[in-house]
Design a protein around this motif. Structure first.
Motif, PDB file in Angstrom:
ATOM      1  N   HIS A   1      56.892 -21.038  27.371  1.00  7.39           N
ATOM      2  CA  HIS A   1      55.657 -20.502  27.963  1.00  7.39           C
ATOM      3  C   HIS A   1      55.632 -19.000  27.682  1.00  7.39           C
ATOM      4  CE1 HIS A   1      52.307 -20.405  30.704  1.00  7.39           C
ATOM      5  NE2 HIS A   1      52.888 -19.506  31.454  1.00  7.39           N
ATOM      6  N   VAL A   2      54.595 -18.536  27.002  1.00 16.64           N
ATOM      7  CA  VAL A   2      54.535 -17.126  26.584  1.00 16.64           C
ATOM      8  C   VAL A   2      53.204 -16.499  26.958  1.00 16.64           C
ATOM      9  CG1 VAL A   2      56.133 -17.455  24.652  1.00 16.64           C
ATOM     10  CG2 VAL A   2      53.667 -17.666  24.270  1.00 16.64           C
ATOM     11  N   GLN A   3      53.226 -15.178  26.967  1.00 16.51           N
ATOM     12  CA  GLN A   3      52.023 -14.393  27.178  1.00 16.51           C
ATOM     13  C   GLN A   3      51.956 -13.323  26.095  1.00 16.51           C
ATOM     14  OE1 GLN A   3      51.741 -12.671  31.064  1.00 16.51           O
ATOM     15  NE2 GLN A   3      49.589 -12.159  30.820  1.00 16.51           N
ATOM     16  N   LEU A   4      50.771 -13.095  25.549  1.00 18.84           N
ATOM     17  CA  LEU A   4      50.568 -12.086  24.530  1.00 18.84           C
ATOM     18  C   LEU A   4      50.822 -10.713  25.139  1.00 18.84           C
ATOM     19  CD1 LEU A   4      49.605 -11.563  21.600  1.00 18.84           C
ATOM     20  CD2 LEU A   4      47.295 -11.372  22.521  1.00 18.84           C
ATOM     21  N   THR A   5      51.694  -9.920  24.495  1.00 18.11           N
ATOM     22  CA  THR A   5      51.996  -8.577  25.006  1.00 18.11           C
ATOM     23  C   THR A   5      51.674  -7.500  23.993  1.00 18.11           C
ATOM     24  OG1 THR A   5      54.278  -8.598  24.205  1.00 18.11           O
ATOM     25  CG2 THR A   5      53.897  -9.419  26.447  1.00 18.11           C
ATOM     26  N   ASN A   6      51.907  -7.801  22.699  1.00 17.61           N
ATOM     27  CA  ASN A   6      51.701  -6.826  21.609  1.00 17.61           C
ATOM     28  C   ASN A   6      52.394  -5.502  21.872  1.00 17.61           C
ATOM     29  OD1 ASN A   6      50.406  -8.338  19.676  1.00 17.61           O
ATOM     30  ND2 ASN A   6      48.398  -8.017  20.593  1.00 17.61           N
TER      31      ASN A   6
ATOM     32  N   GLY B   1      61.350 -12.760  29.104  1.00 23.51           N
ATOM     33  CA  GLY B   1      61.457 -11.468  28.431  1.00 23.51           C
ATOM     34  C   GLY B   1      61.785 -11.575  26.957  1.00 23.51           C
ATOM     35  N   ASP B   2      62.300 -12.717  26.494  1.00 27.96           N
ATOM     36  CA  ASP B   2      62.505 -12.889  25.055  1.00 27.96           C
ATOM     37  C   ASP B   2      61.175 -12.666  24.355  1.00 27.96           C
ATOM     38  OD1 ASP B   2      65.154 -13.539  25.509  1.00 27.96           O
ATOM     39  OD2 ASP B   2      64.956 -15.651  24.939  1.00 27.96           O
ATOM     40  N   ARG B   3      61.219 -12.075  23.175  1.00 30.83           N
ATOM     41  CA  ARG B   3      60.009 -11.797  22.416  1.00 30.83           C
ATOM     42  C   ARG B   3      59.953 -12.689  21.182  1.00 30.83           C
ATOM     43  NH1 ARG B   3      59.030  -9.250  26.622  1.00 30.83           N
ATOM     44  NH2 ARG B   3      58.167  -7.144  26.670  1.00 30.83           N
ATOM     45  N   ILE B   4      58.742 -13.166  20.879  1.00 27.65           N
ATOM     46  CA  ILE B   4      58.484 -13.944  19.674  1.00 27.65           C
ATOM     47  C   ILE B   4      57.364 -13.224  18.940  1.00 27.65           C
ATOM     48  CG2 ILE B   4      57.781 -16.169  18.729  1.00 27.65           C
ATOM     49  CD1 ILE B   4      58.869 -17.414  21.376  1.00 27.65           C
ATOM     50  N   VAL B   5      57.661 -12.752  17.732  1.00 27.30           N
ATOM     51  CA  VAL B   5      56.690 -11.995  16.946  1.00 27.30           C
ATOM     52  C   VAL B   5      56.189 -12.883  15.815  1.00 27.30           C
ATOM     53  CG1 VAL B   5      56.284  -9.907  15.601  1.00 27.30           C
ATOM     54  CG2 VAL B   5      57.931  -9.862  17.501  1.00 27.30           C
ATOM     55  N   ILE B   6      54.871 -13.139  15.818  1.00 24.10           N
ATOM     56  CA  ILE B   6      54.232 -13.940  14.781  1.00 24.10           C
ATOM     57  C   ILE B   6      53.176 -13.049  14.144  1.00 24.10           C
ATOM     58  CG2 ILE B   6      52.975 -16.046  14.227  1.00 24.10           C
ATOM     59  CD1 ILE B   6      53.947 -17.179  16.940  1.00 24.10           C
ATOM     60  N   GLY B   7      53.426 -12.632  12.918  1.00 24.25           N
ATOM     61  CA  GLY B   7      52.496 -11.711  12.250  1.00 24.25           C
ATOM     62  C   GLY B   7      52.402 -10.414  13.027  1.00 24.25           C
ATOM     63  N   SER B   8      51.206 -10.048  13.455  1.00 28.52           N
ATOM     64  CA  SER B   8      51.012  -8.807  14.218  1.00 28.52           C
ATOM     65  C   SER B   8      50.985  -9.051  15.718  1.00 28.52           C
ATOM     66  CB  SER B   8      49.706  -8.131  13.788  1.00 28.52           C
ATOM     67  OG  SER B   8      48.603  -8.976  14.077  1.00 28.52           O
ATOM     68  N   GLU B   9      51.217 -10.295  16.149  1.00 22.69           N
ATOM     69  CA  GLU B   9      51.173 -10.619  17.579  1.00 22.69           C
ATOM     70  C   GLU B   9      52.584 -10.729  18.152  1.00 22.69           C
ATOM     71  OE1 GLU B   9      47.291 -13.361  18.157  1.00 22.69           O
ATOM     72  OE2 GLU B   9      48.941 -14.290  17.036  1.00 22.69           O
ATOM     73  N   THR B  10      52.774 -10.135  19.319  1.00 28.33           N
ATOM     74  CA  THR B  10      54.052 -10.229  20.024  1.00 28.33           C
ATOM     75  C   THR B  10      53.827 -10.953  21.343  1.00 28.33           C
ATOM     76  OG1 THR B  10      54.848  -8.171  19.054  1.00 28.33           O
ATOM     77  CG2 THR B  10      55.976  -8.944  21.032  1.00 28.33           C
ATOM     78  N   PHE B  11      54.634 -11.986  21.574  1.00 24.19           N
ATOM     79  CA  PHE B  11      54.554 -12.774  22.794  1.00 24.19           C
ATOM     80  C   PHE B  11      55.846 -12.603  23.586  1.00 24.19           C
ATOM     81  CE2 PHE B  11      52.002 -14.813  19.562  1.00 24.19           C
ATOM     82  CZ  PHE B  11      50.820 -15.101  20.226  1.00 24.19           C
ATOM     83  N   ALA B  12      55.732 -12.606  24.915  1.00 22.39           N
ATOM     84  CA  ALA B  12      56.900 -12.549  25.790  1.00 22.39           C
ATOM     85  C   ALA B  12      57.037 -13.878  26.514  1.00 22.39           C
ATOM     86  CB  ALA B  12      56.754 -11.429  26.808  1.00 22.39           C
ATOM     87  N   ALA B  13      58.253 -14.384  26.585  1.00 29.05           N
ATOM     88  CA  ALA B  13      58.513 -15.592  27.361  1.00 29.05           C
ATOM     89  C   ALA B  13      58.372 -15.235  28.836  1.00 29.05           C
ATOM     90  CB  ALA B  13      59.912 -16.122  27.062  1.00 29.05           C
ATOM     91  N   VAL B  14      57.561 -16.014  29.551  1.00 31.75           N
ATOM     92  CA  VAL B  14      57.313 -15.758  30.973  1.00 31.75           C
ATOM     93  C   VAL B  14      57.488 -17.055  31.752  1.00 31.75           C
ATOM     94  CG1 VAL B  14      55.755 -13.801  30.600  1.00 31.75           C
ATOM     95  CG2 VAL B  14      54.810 -16.099  30.697  1.00 31.75           C
TER      96      VAL B  14
END
Length: 121
Positions: free
Chosen positions: A115-120, A80-93
Motif C-alpha cells: 500500500h503506497v502513497q505518492l510523495t515525489n 517509509g520504504d520508497r518505490i521510484v517508478i520513472g519520475s514518481e516516488t511512492f512511500a509505503a504506508v
C-alpha cells in the motif's frame, strides 16, 4: 489443486511480463532495482477554485518477495520504504485498518501487495 496453482503462477508471471515496470526500491541509504506491477488506484475527488479533478491518493504496487532485498538479504516491506517508478516516488504506508503496509496477493505468497502513497520526494 495443482492445475489451479499452475494457472495462478502463469497469470502472475504474464502480468509481470506485460505490465511490469522497472523501479528502484529504497530504504535509507540502500537501494535495488526491481520489477513492479501497479495495482489498484483509490481516487480522491477534489475541488479547487470551483474546478473538479481526480487525484490518485493511494494505490498498491505488487512485487515478488524474492526481489525485495537489500545487499542480498531478503526483507519484508516497511512503512517509509520508497518505490521510484520513472519520475514518481511512492512511500509505503499502513492501511487505515491497521494491518501494516503490505499483505500477500494470494495464498501462494507469490507477490507482496504494498500500500503506497505518492510523495515525489
Amino acid at each position: 489443486m495443482g492445475s489451479h496453482s499452475d494457472a495462478l503462477g502463469w497469470l502472475n508471471s504474464t502480468s509481470e511480463f506485460l505490465d511490469g515496470e522497472t523501479a528502484t526500491l529504497r530504504r535509507g541509504h540502500h537501494s535495488t532495482t526491481v520489477t513492479v506491477v501497479r495495482g489498484s488506484n483509490k481516487p480522491k475527488l477534489m475541488s479547487q477554485d470551483g474546478q473538479a479533478y481526480v487525484e490518485l491518493e493511494h494505490q498498491e504496487i505488487l512485487i515478488r518477495p524474492s526481489q525485495y532485498s537489500f545487499g542480498g538479504i531478503k526483507h519484508e516491506p516497511l512503512p517509509g520504504d520508497r518505490i521510484v517508478i520513472g519520475s514518481e516516488t511512492f512511500a509505503a504506508v499502513p492501511y487505515i485498518s491497521g494491518e501494516g503496509c503490505w499483505r500477500y496477493t494470494d495464498q501462494f505468497k507469490s507477490h507482496y501487495r504494498i500500500h503506497v502513497q505518492l510523495t515525489n520526494d
